[in-house]
Design an enzyme around this catalytic site. Structure first.
Site, mmCIF file in Angstrom:
data_model
loop_
_atom_site.group_PDB
_atom_site.id
_atom_site.type_symbol
_atom_site.label_atom_id
_atom_site.label_comp_id
_atom_site.label_asym_id
_atom_site.label_seq_id
_atom_site.Cartn_x
_atom_site.Cartn_y
_atom_site.Cartn_z
ATOM 1 N N ASP A 264 0.936 -1.148 -0.005
ATOM 2 C CA ASP A 264 -0.133 0.003 -0.226
ATOM 3 C C ASP A 264 0.761 1.265 0.060
ATOM 4 O OD1 ASP A 264 -2.445 1.514 0.397
ATOM 5 O OD2 ASP A 264 -1.473 1.989 2.198
ATOM 6 N N GLU A 300 1.280 0.119 -5.073
ATOM 7 C CA GLU A 300 0.567 1.335 -5.076
ATOM 8 C C GLU A 300 1.537 2.351 -4.965
ATOM 9 O OE1 GLU A 300 -3.202 3.728 -3.583
ATOM 10 O OE2 GLU A 300 -2.034 2.522 -1.958
ATOM 11 N N HIS A 401 -11.426 0.124 -3.921
ATOM 12 C CA HIS A 401 -11.564 0.552 -2.433
ATOM 13 C C HIS A 401 -11.566 2.032 -2.190
ATOM 14 C CE1 HIS A 401 -7.719 -0.107 -1.490
ATOM 15 N NE2 HIS A 401 -7.680 0.799 -0.719
#
Length: 610
Positions: A264, A300, A401
């Site tokens: 992340d 990411e 999300h």
């Protein structure tokens, strides 16, 4: 088949009986072990901030905590299980207790990836690992080859997106036992599904992180982040910190037999060392489990740093990944969103002027921003050249999300865009050479939103609720305080409940039609495109603009065949050059008069393979 990753810290079972407990606590001069069945025992100093103790009667199932000199009781930061949440006692786990049946599973090549992102708590009404198992056959029938699970590391409370985890080795008890997670992964492998897991290495959550109390060296105040001092990857004592995360990678890949991890927001990781922590983690992937099976490191990274996505060999077109396998391509999401909705607020402003041209760049070169100035970032240059990389390095998506949940009311793209727009963009997503990703429920245009939700203690809960509403105050729509009050409270139980998918909807219209479209497109991908992706390099792509809202693209696939897309994202029909080859797909708004006449209806796509 047994699987275990041995670690130099935490609670490790000893051959012959007993448990060795080990904690790194350089900020204190003494630590006690509070073992439920044996009372409290002083731990021995082992130098360089380490404390350890072996206890002969401790066993799998024993509960334990560490007591600090000020009396504070803390869980094990590498706990494999914390049944009573992040403030409770840790539990000794025997990794060998689970019997795997997937010993022949070697993963899948990345060119076969069709990813389905899901949240364990919202994916089914059961809200746990076992509930996901019940839907695996559905995902296989849909055409999915990989599930990507939002973080499961232990977070405070009963509901959370997962990015507030504080015990990074412990699957959250709200979802089940560690063996339940292993059972899900085993069941997925039996069906030919890869399992990827989101992990968060840029910060710890705001509640339940006790590292500051006994290991302040875990953080480096020289670097500031949105969550306070950065995790210490590059200062004094950083070696132990880096080992913590290296072992976390290997723990998930080895002990849980995962097929990959998605890291992340690595742009929020601060590390001035060389090799940096991303490079070191990539080496753990490649030199560890990656020697024996397909494992994938997904990133990411808002900075669009193509350097992490390089391939083997000088031309970087035919070999496997040097470091990361792929990256979520936020650029293409933003372009898709602008085309579908016309929105230009916030970061969408960077994509509003020439969305079709930028879409063509994403589909043929990877990033839209490869070093150009970003107006949203006040002219800061963003990105690195990426046209040399293969399509496999970029994960495309219409929704995820973040892009849904960071909206005030959690609206999905299908709630904002027309049906014809969704059909056209979905065909681009699912038939382009890049690996596609769906967000749970997207494939049947679910009515459920995906809101931001959490379950913090009262003081923090109020701050989060007010902070979230304050974030939206700069938008004209939310200038009125009364309107801001209508934004769902992240801590309210109904906010979470409203996000749980209603699976009965797949038997109703129009959801059934949307589901059948996704199944059709993924079947075409599996039959015609997926077998031809290996070895295609960057595909020698050719793109031409047919109008300000239309384009044509050609890719050379690995077997030499030519894949073509003609697309019109405008509101009026246009003339276009006819394509040759086998027609794979045309959006439903084509009819017999324009299918072969070189005309593209409004919001249409047509695909050919020659």
């Amino acid at each position: 088949m047994k699987r275990k990753h041995a670690m130099p810290f935490g609670a490790e079972l000893i051959d012959g009986g007993g448990v060795r407990f080990r904690l790194w606590a350089p900020g204190v001069d003494a630590v006690g072990l509070k073992l439920d069945e044996a009372g409290e025992l002083p731990m021995l100093t082992a130098g360089q901030g380490w404390f350890e103790l072996s206890h002969q009667t401790a066993h799998a199932g024993s509960r334990y905590r560490f007591r600090l000199p000020d009396g504070l009781l803390v869980p094990d930061p590498v706990s494999r299980s914390n049944p009573d949440d992040v403030h409770g006692a840790s539990e000794v786990i025997d990794p060998d207790a689970f019997e795997w049946s997937d010993d022949g599973w070697l993963g899948r090549p990345w060119e076969e990836a069709v990813i389905y992102e899901l949240h364990i708590g919202c994916f089914t009404s059961a809200g746990d690992f076992n509930g996901v198992i019940e839907r695996l056959d559905y995902l296989v029938e849909l055409g999915v080859t990989a599930i990507e699970i939002m973080p499961v590391a232990d977070f405070p409370g009963r509901a959370n997106w997962g990015y507030d985890g504080v015990l990074l080795f412990a699957p959250d008890a709200a979802y089940g036992r560690p063996d339940d997670f292993k059972r899900l992964i085993n069941a997925a492998h039996e069906r030919g599904l890869m399992v990827l897991l989101d992990v968060v290495y840029n910060h710890f959550g705001p509640e339940g992180n006790y590292l500051h109390a006994y290991a302040p060296d875990f953080f480096n105040p020289r670097h500031a982040t949105p969550w306070g001092a950065a995790i210490n990857f590059d200062s004094e004592n950083s070696r132990t910190v880096r080992d913590f995360f290296v072992h976390n990678v290997l723990y998930w890949l080895e002990e849980f037999h995962l097929d990959g991890l998605r890291l992340d927001a690595i742009h929020a990781i601060c590390d001035d060392s060389s090799p940096d922590i991303i490079e070191e983690l990539a080496e753990a992937f490649r030199s560890g489990p990656g020697r024996e099976r397909h494992v994938h490191m997904v990133l990411e990274n808002e900075r669009n740093q193509a350097r992490y996505l390089g391939r083997h060999f000088a031309n970087e077109t035919t070999g496997g990944p040097l470091q990361a396998t792929a990256q979520w391509n936020d650029d293409i999401h933003h372009v898709f969103h602008v085309l579908a909705t016309g929105e230009s607020d916030g970061y969408y402003t960077d994509y509003a002027a020439q969305p079709t041209e930028l879409l063509g760049r994403c589909l043929t070169e990877g990033f839209a921003y490869q070093g150009e100035p970003s107006a949203f970032a006040n002219g800061e240059l963003r990105g690195e050249p990426s046209a040399h990389l293969p399509p496999a390095a970029f994960i495309n998506f219409l929704q995820n999300h973040d892009q849904i949940g960071n909206r005030a009311f959690g609206e999905r793209l299908s709630h904002l865009a027309s049906l014809v727009a969704m059909e056209a963009l979905t065909s681009v997503l699912l038939l382009a050479p890049q690996p596609p990703m769906l967000f749970m429920g997207e494939e049947f245009a679910t009515n459920q939103p995906f809101l931001f939700f959490c379950d913090f203690g009262p003081e923090l809960a109020n701050a989060v609720t007010e902070g979230r509403r304050r974030e939206f105050s700069r938008f004209a729509r939310f200038a009125d305080p009364a309107v801001r009050e209508s934004i769902p409270d992240p801590n309210a139980p109904e906010t979470f409940k409203n996000c749980v998918l209603d699976w009965s909807a797949i038997e109703r219209m129009p959801q059934r039609t949307t589901l059948e479209l996704h199944r059709q497109l993924l079947a075409l991908r599996r039959q015609w495109i997926m077998p031809r992706l290996s070895g295609m390099g960057n595909g020698d792509p050719q793109v031409s603009l047919l109008s300000s809202r239309a384009l044509a693209i050609y890719w050379r696939l690995g077997d030499g065949s030519l894949l073509s897309l003609h697309a019109n994202f405008g509101e009026t029909a246009i003339d276009a050059p006819a394509a040759s080859g086998t027609r794979l797909f045309a959006t439903p708004n084509f009819d017999d008069n324009n299918l072969d006449a070189g005309q593209l209806p409004a919001w249409s796509t047509i695909w050919h393979l020659q």
